[in-house]
Design an enzyme around this catalytic site. Structure first.
Site, PDB file in Angstrom:
ATOM      1  CB  CYS A 131     -22.570 -24.635  48.061  1.00 48.44           C
ATOM      2  SG  CYS A 131     -21.393 -24.915  49.377  1.00 48.44           S
ATOM      3  CB  CYS A 134     -19.118 -23.264  47.901  1.00 49.52           C
ATOM      4  SG  CYS A 134     -19.539 -24.914  48.437  1.00 49.52           S
ATOM      5  CG  ASP A 135     -20.546 -20.442  45.406  1.00 51.56           C
ATOM      6  OD1 ASP A 135     -19.334 -20.682  45.273  1.00 51.56           O
ATOM      7  OD2 ASP A 135     -21.432 -21.090  44.838  1.00 51.56           O
TER       8      ASP A 135
HETATM    9  C1  LIG Z   1     -20.963 -25.082  42.138  1.00 52.76           C
HETATM   10  C2  LIG Z   1     -20.310 -25.777  43.305  1.00 52.76           C
HETATM   11  C3  LIG Z   1     -19.324 -25.123  44.000  1.00 52.76           C
HETATM   12  C4  LIG Z   1     -18.703 -25.741  45.077  1.00 52.76           C
HETATM   13  N1  LIG Z   1     -17.732 -25.053  45.718  1.00 52.76           N
HETATM   14  C5  LIG Z   1     -17.104 -25.633  46.767  1.00 52.76           C
HETATM   15  C6  LIG Z   1     -16.084 -24.929  47.468  1.00 52.76           C
HETATM   16  O1  LIG Z   1     -15.764 -23.782  47.144  1.00 52.76           O
HETATM   17  N2  LIG Z   1     -15.487 -25.568  48.500  1.00 52.76           N
HETATM   18  C7  LIG Z   1     -15.830 -26.838  48.889  1.00 52.76           C
HETATM   19  O2  LIG Z   1     -15.232 -27.365  49.822  1.00 52.76           O
HETATM   20  N3  LIG Z   1     -16.813 -27.509  48.256  1.00 52.76           N
HETATM   21  C8  LIG Z   1     -17.453 -26.935  47.221  1.00 52.76           C
HETATM   22  N4  LIG Z   1     -18.457 -27.618  46.582  1.00 52.76           N
HETATM   23  C9  LIG Z   1     -18.822 -28.950  47.073  1.00 52.76           C
HETATM   24  C10 LIG Z   1     -17.828 -29.978  46.512  1.00 52.76           C
HETATM   25  O3  LIG Z   1     -17.796 -29.880  45.115  1.00 52.76           O
HETATM   26  C11 LIG Z   1     -18.227 -31.372  46.928  1.00 52.76           C
HETATM   27  O4  LIG Z   1     -18.337 -31.454  48.331  1.00 52.76           O
HETATM   28  C12 LIG Z   1     -17.189 -32.412  46.457  1.00 52.76           C
HETATM   29  O5  LIG Z   1     -17.058 -32.331  45.056  1.00 52.76           O
HETATM   30  C13 LIG Z   1     -17.606 -33.813  46.848  1.00 52.76           C
HETATM   31  O6  LIG Z   1     -16.673 -34.698  46.311  1.00 52.76           O
HETATM   32  P1  LIG Z   1     -17.050 -36.217  46.027  1.00 52.76           P
HETATM   33  O7  LIG Z   1     -15.786 -36.841  45.549  1.00 52.76           O
HETATM   34  O8  LIG Z   1     -17.716 -36.804  47.189  1.00 52.76           O
HETATM   35  O9  LIG Z   1     -18.143 -36.202  44.881  1.00 52.76           O
HETATM   36  P2  LIG Z   1     -18.232 -35.496  43.458  1.00 52.76           P
HETATM   37  O10 LIG Z   1     -17.304 -34.376  43.304  1.00 52.76           O
HETATM   38  O11 LIG Z   1     -19.693 -35.232  43.269  1.00 52.76           O
HETATM   39  O12 LIG Z   1     -17.777 -36.628  42.434  1.00 52.76           O
HETATM   40  C14 LIG Z   1     -18.560 -37.749  42.180  1.00 52.76           C
HETATM   41  C15 LIG Z   1     -17.880 -38.579  41.098  1.00 52.76           C
HETATM   42  O13 LIG Z   1     -18.570 -39.811  40.961  1.00 52.76           O
HETATM   43  C16 LIG Z   1     -18.737 -40.097  39.589  1.00 52.76           C
HETATM   44  N5  LIG Z   1     -19.828 -41.064  39.453  1.00 52.76           N
HETATM   45  C17 LIG Z   1     -21.130 -40.953  39.843  1.00 52.76           C
HETATM   46  N6  LIG Z   1     -21.816 -42.057  39.513  1.00 52.76           N
HETATM   47  C18 LIG Z   1     -20.919 -42.897  38.907  1.00 52.76           C
HETATM   48  C19 LIG Z   1     -21.007 -44.193  38.324  1.00 52.76           C
HETATM   49  N7  LIG Z   1     -22.160 -44.878  38.293  1.00 52.76           N
HETATM   50  N8  LIG Z   1     -19.884 -44.757  37.767  1.00 52.76           N
HETATM   51  C20 LIG Z   1     -18.693 -44.086  37.806  1.00 52.76           C
HETATM   52  N9  LIG Z   1     -18.564 -42.869  38.344  1.00 52.76           N
HETATM   53  C21 LIG Z   1     -19.668 -42.278  38.877  1.00 52.76           C
HETATM   54  C22 LIG Z   1     -18.970 -38.734  38.973  1.00 52.76           C
HETATM   55  O14 LIG Z   1     -18.805 -38.744  37.563  1.00 52.76           O
HETATM   56  C23 LIG Z   1     -17.893 -37.929  39.715  1.00 52.76           C
HETATM   57  O15 LIG Z   1     -16.640 -38.133  39.097  1.00 52.76           O
HETATM   58  C24 LIG Z   1     -19.091 -27.025  45.489  1.00 52.76           C
HETATM   59  C25 LIG Z   1     -20.095 -27.693  44.784  1.00 52.76           C
HETATM   60  C26 LIG Z   1     -20.700 -27.075  43.707  1.00 52.76           C
HETATM   61  C27 LIG Z   1     -21.762 -27.797  42.935  1.00 52.76           C
END
Ligand SMILES: Cc1cc2nc3c(=O)[nH]c(=O)nc-3n(C[C@H](O)[C@H](O)[C@H](O)COP(=O)(O)OP(=O)(O)OC[C@H]3O[C@@H](n4cnc5c(N)ncnc54)[C@H](O)[C@@H]3O)c2cc1C
Length: 309
Positions: A131, A134-135
């Site tokens: 990303c 992000c980084d």
């Molecule tokens: C290394 C890294 C660095 C990042 N840095 C940044 C940053 O600096 N700034 C920024 O804005 N964004 C950053 N991001 C992006 C950010 O992390 C994501 O956009 C954000 O986490 C998305 O949130 P979400 O809730 O949609 O999904 P996620 O954070 O992916 O969460 C998904 C959740 O669903 C759960 N889940 C999946 N399948 C199931 C199931 N069948 N049953 C129950 N639970 C389930 C998982 O366990 C998890 O808890 C970064 C991403 C990465 C990988």
């Protein structure tokens, strides 16, 4: 019988939990295998509003969970294995146990596609990232040569963004032309800081011994010739995989598997809402996921409060 089950505890799920808990809906929030979601895998988050010094990803997600629990959300370490959305109440299979719920907020996130190299895995967060937004601004990448792997719109966007920080951005693509839209490809190739490396794949990220990225070994797929490129960072931009397989054939998805909405956060199944990266092909940021979690919670609350439900 639950009022609302929130699947996932990333930024989207936990924000939905805060809102539905404050609306007295007593939400049940299921963590899946990654409590706190993707952000727990990063050390410093510098673009989440409200943290001028940045915030540790794990700390931010722990606080979000505490905030939701303070208003009565119940967070359970459990994974949804199957979902029957054919009639209400919906039926979920959660760690082998059946569960019934009036509504569901799906916030299961999306994973990054990986190159599949051992060195990629070993140097993850030591110069390998997925990303640029992000980084890219981290000090380790400033004024350094950087590599972006990929040839689609995302790879072009990442490369363009990184030209603000890197000295040179090498765009390594397995073909001899970009897959990105023409306007994006033209803009990318016109940027003097971006140097395309055509017909090439990364075979190894260097240098595991030094425990940091110092370069990449690449192979030309037409000639099989191998060479190395010095760089301080490798940004892998070869696509994402939304965690939506549970809903294959049940909810509408685009060609990549992102869940489609009808109005706001609603899906074609009344009572099922979506939030975050599992339905966001474009932005995939913590703050946009949180915003979508808020929207899904409000939609869910209104749905439950409407006369028919
Ligand atoms: C290394 C890294 C660095 C990042 N840095 C940044 C940053 O600096 N700034 C920024 O804005 N964004 C950053 N991001 C992006 C950010 O992390 C994501 O956009 C954000 O986490 C998305 O949130 P979400 O809730 O949609 O999904 P996620 O954070 O992916 O969460 C998904 C959740 O669903 C759960 N889940 C999946 N399948 C199931 C199931 N069948 N049953 C129950 N639970 C389930 C998982 O366990 C998890 O808890 C970064 C991403 C990465 C990988």
């Amino acid at each position: 019988m639950e009022n609302v089950v929130i699947i996932g505890t990333g930024c989207a799920g936990l924000t939905a939990a805060i809102y539905t808990a404050r609306a007295n809906l007593n939400p049940l929030v299921l963590t899946g295998t990654m409590p706190g979601g993707l952000l727990t895998t990063t050390s410093i988050v510098e673009n989440f509003p409200g943290f001028p010094e940045g915030v540790d990803g794990f700390e931010l997600m722990t606080k979000l969970q505490k905030q939701a629990e303070r208003f009565g959300a119940r967070v359970k370490f459990a994974t949804v294995e199957a979902a029957d959305l054919s009639r209400r109440p919906f039926k979920l299979m959660v760690d082998g146990e059946p569960m019934e719920t009036k509504t569901i907020i799906i916030s299961t996130g999306a994973g990054h596609r990986h190159l599949g190299l051992e060195s990629e895995h070993l140097l993850d967060k030591k110069g390998v990232t997925y990303c640029a937004t992000c980084d890219g601004a981290l000090p380790m990448f400033r004024n350094q040569p950087l590599v972006v792997v990929g040839g689609g719109d995302s790879a072009c966007e990442e490369a363009m963004y990184l030209t603000r920080f890197g000295s040179t951005v090498y765009l390594i693509h397995r073909r001899d032309e970009l897959r990105a839209s023409k306007i994006m490809a033209d803009r990318t190739l016109a940027n003097p800081k971006i140097k395309p490396v055509w017909d090439s794949v990364v075979t190894e990220i260097l240098d595991v011994k030094q425990d940091k990225v110092t370069g990449v070994r690449i192979k030309n797929v037409k000639t099989n010739a191998e060479s190395t490129l010095d760089c301080a960072g490798v940004f892998v931009a070869i696509g994402h995989v939304p965690n939506t397989q549970l809903f294959n054939g049940v909810l509408d998805m685009d060609d990549a598997g992102y869940l489609k909405t009808t109005q706001g956060s609603a899906t074609k199944v009344p009572g099922v809402f979506v939030a975050g990266d599992c339905s966001d092909r474009v932005y995939r940021q913590a703050v946009t996921a949180a915003g979508m979690g808020c929207a899904a919670a409000i939609d869910c609350e209104r749905f439950l409060g409407s006369e028919d439900n």
